[in-house]
Design a protein around this motif. Structure first.
Motif: not given
Length: 101
Positions: A13-17, A20-22, A59, A101
């Motif tokens: 989930t590449p949402n910048n939290d 699991n962004d990568y 990403d 996303r």
């Protein structure tokens, strides 16, 4: 793919939290990996990412436009050599990754 020393997740989930962004394998599982080439394709077969980094670190952006790709299923070909006592053993893994996303 799950092996004695290697695991690749099925979603990220590449949402910048910071979670699991990568798209990346479990860190300890790449200790005995060498000569890596990974290619990730969209559902139409267009190459969207490629690297020789064993950690992958995708990403969710397109390699050409650098823009975020939409949610969906992407397909990968992960070619590498496993470091064994008797030398390098070539391997190839194919699979899918869900970009959420």
């Amino acid at each position: 793919y799950t092996g004695p020393e290697f695991y690749v997740p099925t979603a990220f989930t590449p949402n910048n939290d910071g979670i699991n962004d990568y798209f990346t394998p479990v860190k300890d599982s790449i200790d005995f990996i060498d000569q890596v080439n990974i290619r990730i394709f969209n559902r139409w077969g267009k190459l969207v990412f490629e690297t020789q980094n064993p950690a992958i670190m995708w990403d969710g952006t397109d390699k050409d436009t650098k823009q975020p790709l939409p949610s969906g299923v992407y397909f990968y070909v992960y070619e590498f050599s496993e470091i064994r006592v008797v030398g390098l053993k070539p391997k190839s893994i194919t699979g899918s990754i869900h970009l959420l996303r």
